[in-house]
Enzyme design. Sequence first.
Site, short mmCIF file in Angstrom:
data_model
loop_
_atom_site.label_atom_id
_atom_site.label_comp_id
_atom_site.label_asym_id
_atom_site.label_seq_id
_atom_site.Cartn_x
_atom_site.Cartn_y
_atom_site.Cartn_z
N CYS A 163 -3.51 8.29 3.76
CA CYS A 163 -3.22 7.81 2.41
C CYS A 163 -4.40 7.98 1.48
O CYS A 163 -4.25 8.04 0.27
CB CYS A 163 -2.83 6.34 2.49
SG CYS A 163 -4.01 5.37 3.41
N GLU A 176 0.88 -1.17 0.00
CA GLU A 176 0.00 0.00 0.00
C GLU A 176 0.92 1.21 0.00
O GLU A 176 1.53 1.53 1.02
CB GLU A 176 -0.87 0.02 1.27
CG GLU A 176 -1.75 -1.20 1.46
CD GLU A 176 -2.91 -1.27 0.50
OE1 GLU A 176 -3.15 -0.27 -0.22
OE2 GLU A 176 -3.56 -2.31 0.44
P1 NAP Z 1 8.05 5.09 4.91
O1 NAP Z 1 9.09 6.06 5.25
O2 NAP Z 1 8.13 4.42 3.59
O3 NAP Z 1 8.05 4.03 6.09
C1 NAP Z 1 7.11 2.99 6.13
C2 NAP Z 1 7.66 1.86 6.97
O4 NAP Z 1 8.78 1.25 6.31
C3 NAP Z 1 8.19 2.29 8.33
O5 NAP Z 1 7.82 1.30 9.28
C4 NAP Z 1 9.69 2.34 8.12
O6 NAP Z 1 10.41 2.17 9.31
C5 NAP Z 1 9.87 1.15 7.21
N1 NAP Z 1 11.11 1.15 6.44
C6 NAP Z 1 11.86 2.21 6.06
N2 NAP Z 1 12.91 1.78 5.32
C7 NAP Z 1 12.81 0.43 5.23
C8 NAP Z 1 13.59 -0.59 4.60
N3 NAP Z 1 14.68 -0.29 3.92
N4 NAP Z 1 13.20 -1.87 4.73
C9 NAP Z 1 12.09 -2.19 5.43
N5 NAP Z 1 11.31 -1.26 6.04
C10 NAP Z 1 11.66 0.02 5.94
O7 NAP Z 1 6.59 5.74 4.97
P2 NAP Z 1 5.96 6.66 6.10
O8 NAP Z 1 6.64 7.98 6.00
O9 NAP Z 1 5.92 5.97 7.41
O10 NAP Z 1 4.46 6.79 5.60
C11 NAP Z 1 4.01 7.79 4.73
C12 NAP Z 1 3.62 7.18 3.41
O11 NAP Z 1 2.79 6.03 3.60
C13 NAP Z 1 2.82 8.09 2.53
O12 NAP Z 1 3.38 8.12 1.26
C14 NAP Z 1 1.44 7.46 2.48
O13 NAP Z 1 0.73 7.66 1.30
C15 NAP Z 1 1.72 6.03 2.68
N6 NAP Z 1 0.56 5.37 3.26
C16 NAP Z 1 -0.16 4.54 2.47
C17 NAP Z 1 -1.25 3.90 2.99
C18 NAP Z 1 -2.07 2.98 2.14
O14 NAP Z 1 -2.87 2.25 2.68
N7 NAP Z 1 -1.88 3.00 0.85
C19 NAP Z 1 -1.59 4.07 4.33
C20 NAP Z 1 -0.83 4.92 5.11
C21 NAP Z 1 0.27 5.56 4.55
P3 NAP Z 1 11.00 3.45 10.09
O15 NAP Z 1 9.83 4.27 10.49
O16 NAP Z 1 11.72 2.86 11.23
O17 NAP Z 1 11.89 4.15 9.11
#
Ligand code: NAP
Length: 516
Positions: free
Chosen positions: A296, A257
């Site tokens: 999101c 997602e």
């Molecule tokens: P993110 O920076 O991509 O982080 C998401 C998750 O991935 C966090 O738990 C992060 O851990 C982890 N992560 C980071 N680098 C990783 C790696 N190399 N390997 C494995 N895991 C890793 O996203 P975010 O800033 O938390 O969320 C915002 C984004 O999420 C927005 O773009 C939004 O649209 C999207 N979103 C989508 C939905 C949906 O249902 N489509 C719902 C909610 C949010 P850390 O926090 O420890 O870095």
Amino acid sequence: MTELISNFIGGQWQSGRGAGTALIDPVLGTELVRVDATGLDLAAGFAFAREQGGAALRALCYRERAAMLAAAVKVLQANRDAYYEIATANSGTVKNDSAVDIDGGIFTLGTYAKLGETLGELNFMRDGEAARLGKDPLFQSQHVLVPTRGVALFINAFNFPSWGLWEKAAPALLSGVPVIVKPATATAWLTQRMVKDVVDAGIFPPGALSVVCGSSAGLMDALQTFDVVSFTGSAETAAVIRSHPAVAQRFVRVNIEADSVNSALLLPDAVPGSEAFDLLVKEVAREMTVKSGQKCTAIRRIFVPEAFYGAAAEAIAARLAKTTVGNPRNESVRMGALVNQAQLASVREGLDYLKQQAETLHDGATHALVDADSTVACCVGPTLLGVRNADGADRVHDTEVFGPVATLLPYRDPAHALALVRRGQGSLVASLYGSDPQTLAATALQLADSHGRVHVISPDVAQLHTGHGNVMPQSLHGGPGRAGGGEELGGLRALGFYHRRSAVQASTVVLAALSA
Ligand code: NAP
């Protein structure tokens, strides 16, 4: 130093060996708790969940597992006040916004408890009817769904520490698959606290529910072939997950997602002053401000007939101007903070980027903060941008600014509107506003291929509809294309991700014995 909160893995509470990462109050700037996962034996923890947790869950029927979900609902409800306090402090959200996450999560868990009851005493599901394979009806094929013999790893985004956990854990646990959740670091506290309350209540068998807070390092490496991973977060991290050897070489099933540039579309019959027009205005203002636009599913692009551009700009801006922004502890505040300084910087950067192709119709910077120090608090007012040449503004169609920001765009005719909406390259949701059932229905079908959900708002459902951005467990959540291509929820459909389908080809006598 603040408390270092523990991880629960391998059936034990374990602290990381490092100093930890501090979680910060985004309004006051104070340190709350710390998280750390350094030095955890992830391979052993995953094996424990896979072997002990999985076997114990699979030994139960759906109804027994549903009863566990119902018991977890009771525990979570009993501790709601603590969750609200954590959300205020760590996410900087006003009460109504915390409710979307906390009560939304508990409601979803409760919905799956009820759905699970309907599956009864079985521990597998039949998928469709048996089909004869030849002239003689004795030999037939019956598809069955059985739980995968692995773990479900959830790598979650920061914006829904409660709902993001339970909307995935509910169908996984109901399916008989143990869960390991890795919340986003920024807001990991609420997830950890909820898991702790449920674990302490002894509801699920050992190994069924684990939480790892802090760095994601090593989590993907611990996955094996029959495990599944659900990722929610940015498109950049999604690309890392998709190309990880666990997925690319060890065949781990993955659900993504990612970000999404969702749309609201006002149909030509919804002239300014009509009820449908007002419904769009209300919904856009709400979507932009709930959780400070960190949803999101939030509306990012608003499409209106050319002739209505000015009226729509004025009406939405007037509504946004009334939004009080600041400290969520102050009763008069309607919109709290962004999650942290990094997110604030990212929203400001995104705004600057879009503004190079857009005019500002309502400037969030004009909102004075209530009860918050603007040099410390990660608060920002809602900004409505506008682009008169919708075809030329590629940035607006491509960029998700994850904050209280949306852009108004005019269209010439319905075909032009649909082409513009599709420039989002696949989204989680589009909402339609109008009064003519035929046009609304036809437009919904036109957009269904590129949207996980089409939310249609007509005056007859003005008081009934569940909201453009609210994800209801009965409906599919996910979206094709750049939204990640994932599928979650949708009632019992959600169990599909945690089950494996197999065709059992046998005598009808044997097939009848399957459910014995
Ligand atoms: P993110 O920076 O991509 O982080 C998401 C998750 O991935 C966090 O738990 C992060 O851990 C982890 N992560 C980071 N680098 C990783 C790696 N190399 N390997 C494995 N895991 C890793 O996203 P975010 O800033 O938390 O969320 C915002 C984004 O999420 C927005 O773009 C939004 O649209 C999207 N979103 C989508 C939905 C949906 O249902 N489509 C719902 C909610 C949010 P850390 O926090 O420890 O870095």
